[in-house]
Design an enzyme around this catalytic site. Structure first.
Site, short mmCIF file in Angstrom:
data_model
loop_
_atom_site.label_atom_id
_atom_site.label_comp_id
_atom_site.label_asym_id
_atom_site.label_seq_id
_atom_site.Cartn_x
_atom_site.Cartn_y
_atom_site.Cartn_z
N TYR A 112 -2.72 -0.24 9.93
CA TYR A 112 -2.90 -0.90 8.62
C TYR A 112 -1.61 -0.80 7.80
CZ TYR A 112 -3.98 -1.01 3.62
OH TYR A 112 -3.94 -1.26 2.26
N LYS A 142 1.45 -3.64 6.39
CA LYS A 142 2.01 -3.75 5.03
C LYS A 142 3.53 -3.61 5.05
CE LYS A 142 -1.88 -4.13 2.70
NZ LYS A 142 -2.20 -5.37 1.96
N SER A 151 0.84 -1.20 0.00
CA SER A 151 0.00 0.00 0.00
C SER A 151 0.88 1.25 0.00
CB SER A 151 -0.86 0.01 1.26
OG SER A 151 -1.48 1.26 1.41
N1 LIG Z 1 -8.18 -0.59 -3.00
C1 LIG Z 1 -7.08 0.16 -2.93
O1 LIG Z 1 -7.08 1.34 -3.33
C2 LIG Z 1 -5.79 -0.41 -2.40
C3 LIG Z 1 -4.67 0.37 -2.43
C4 LIG Z 1 -3.46 -0.15 -1.97
C5 LIG Z 1 -3.41 -1.45 -1.50
N2 LIG Z 1 -4.53 -2.21 -1.46
C6 LIG Z 1 -4.41 -3.59 -0.96
O2 LIG Z 1 -4.80 -4.49 -1.99
C7 LIG Z 1 -5.50 -5.61 -1.43
C8 LIG Z 1 -6.87 -5.72 -2.08
O3 LIG Z 1 -7.59 -4.52 -1.87
P1 LIG Z 1 -9.12 -4.38 -2.28
O4 LIG Z 1 -9.40 -2.94 -2.38
O5 LIG Z 1 -9.40 -5.29 -3.42
O6 LIG Z 1 -9.80 -4.94 -0.94
P2 LIG Z 1 -11.01 -5.94 -0.74
O7 LIG Z 1 -11.43 -5.85 0.69
O8 LIG Z 1 -12.04 -5.76 -1.79
O9 LIG Z 1 -10.27 -7.35 -0.98
C9 LIG Z 1 -9.55 -8.00 0.03
C10 LIG Z 1 -10.11 -9.41 0.13
O10 LIG Z 1 -9.39 -10.12 1.14
C11 LIG Z 1 -10.31 -10.95 1.82
N3 LIG Z 1 -9.70 -11.27 3.12
C12 LIG Z 1 -9.40 -10.44 4.15
N4 LIG Z 1 -8.82 -11.12 5.15
C13 LIG Z 1 -8.75 -12.42 4.74
C14 LIG Z 1 -8.26 -13.61 5.33
N5 LIG Z 1 -7.73 -13.63 6.57
N6 LIG Z 1 -8.34 -14.77 4.63
C15 LIG Z 1 -8.87 -14.78 3.39
N7 LIG Z 1 -9.36 -13.70 2.78
C16 LIG Z 1 -9.30 -12.52 3.45
C17 LIG Z 1 -11.60 -10.14 1.88
O11 LIG Z 1 -12.76 -10.94 2.03
C18 LIG Z 1 -11.59 -9.45 0.51
O12 LIG Z 1 -12.30 -10.19 -0.47
C19 LIG Z 1 -5.57 -5.37 0.08
O13 LIG Z 1 -4.53 -6.11 0.70
C20 LIG Z 1 -5.33 -3.87 0.23
O14 LIG Z 1 -4.70 -3.58 1.43
C21 LIG Z 1 -5.72 -1.73 -1.91
#
Ligand SMILES: NC(=O)c1ccc[n+]([C@@H]2O[C@H](COP(=O)([O-])OP(=O)(O)OC[C@H]3O[C@@H](n4cnc5c(N)ncnc54)[C@H](O)[C@@H]3O)[C@@H](O)[C@H]2O)c1
Length: 165
Positions: free
Chosen positions: A148, A152, A124
Site C-alpha cells: 500500500y 503511494k 500517506s
Molecule cells: N484515512 C486515513 O487516515 C488516511 C491517511 C493517509 C492517507 N489516506 C489516503 O487518503 C485517501 C482517502 O482515504 P479515506 O480514509 O477517505 O478512504 P476511503 O476508503 O473512505 O475513501 C477512498 C475512496 O476511494 C474509492 N475508490 C477506491 N478505488 C477506486 C477506483 N479505482 N476508482 C474510483 N474510486 C475508487 C472508494 O470507494 C472510497 O470511496 C486514500 O487514498 C488513502 O490512502 C488516508
C-alpha cells in the site's frame, strides 16, 4: 472553481467536498463506491445546501474518466480514490498496484489531455516507513515497507517527474 474530488464519497473525500462547497466551489465527485456509498454525499448536501455532481466511475476505466472531463470544465483535482488497507495490500499486492497505480495513471493522462494541471494527491505517512522518528517531516527520506505504502511512494515519484517536466 470547479474541483473534481476522486474518492469523494469516502471518509476524507466527503469531508473535503463539504469544505470545498462551504468555500464556494463547485464540486464534481468520481468514485466507484468500492468502499463507500452515495449516502455520504446526500448528507453533505443536507449540510451545505448544495448537491455535488456525482459520477460512479472506476478510475481504471480511462474512457469513463475521460467522459467526465469532456462534460465538465474541471479546474483542479483532489485525488483520494484508492485502496488503503495495509494488511490487505500485503495479502493482495497486485490488487493494490493495479487499482492505485493504473487508476492514477489514467487520471493524470486524462488531465493532461484536457489541459488540467493542478492536482493535490492524498499520499500517506506510510511512505516514511519505520526508519524515521515521529513526527515525520517532508524532508525525511521515504521508503515504505508494505505494498500500500509503495503505491503511494510510486505515485509521488510519478507526480514529481510530471511536475519537473
Ligand atoms: N484515512 C486515513 O487516515 C488516511 C491517511 C493517509 C492517507 N489516506 C489516503 O487518503 C485517501 C482517502 O482515504 P479515506 O480514509 O477517505 O478512504 P476511503 O476508503 O473512505 O475513501 C477512498 C475512496 O476511494 C474509492 N475508490 C477506491 N478505488 C477506486 C477506483 N479505482 N476508482 C474510483 N474510486 C475508487 C472508494 O470507494 C472510497 O470511496 C486514500 O487514498 C488513502 O490512502 C488516508
Amino acid at each position: 472553481m470547479k474541483v473534481l474530488v476522486t474518492g469523494g464519497t469516502g471518509y476524507i473525500g466527503s469531508h473535503t467536498v463539504l469544505s470545498l462547497q462551504e468555500a464556494g466551489h463547485d464540486v464534481v465527485v468520481m468514485d466507484n463506491l468500492v468502499n463507500s456509498s452515495e449516502e455520504s454525499l446526500r448528507r453533505v448536501a443536507e449540510l451545505s445546501g448544495k448537491a455535488a455532481e456525482f459520477h460512479k466511475v472506476d478510475l481504471v476505466d480511462e474512457a469513463a474518466v475521460d467522459k467526465v472531463f469532456a462534460g465538465n470544465a474541471i479546474d483542479a483535482v483532489i485525488h483520494f480514490a484508492g485502496l488503503k488497507a495495509v494488511g490487505e495490500s500485503v495479502q493482495e499486492p497486485l490488487k493494490y498496484y493495479y487499482n492505485n497505480l493504473v487508476g492514477t495513471l489514467n487520471l493524470i493522462r486524462v488531465m493532461d489531455r484536457h489541459d488540467v494541471r493542478s492536482i493535490v494527491f492524498s499520499s500517506s505517512a506510510t511512505v516514511y516507513g519505520e526508519h524515521n522518528p515521529i513526527p515525520y517531516v517532508e524532508k525525511m527520506e521515504i521508503g515504505a515497507n508494505n505494498p500500500y505504502g509503495r503505491t503511494k511512494e510510486q505515485i509521488e515519484d510519478i507526480l514529481s517527474d510530471l511536475g519537473t517536466a
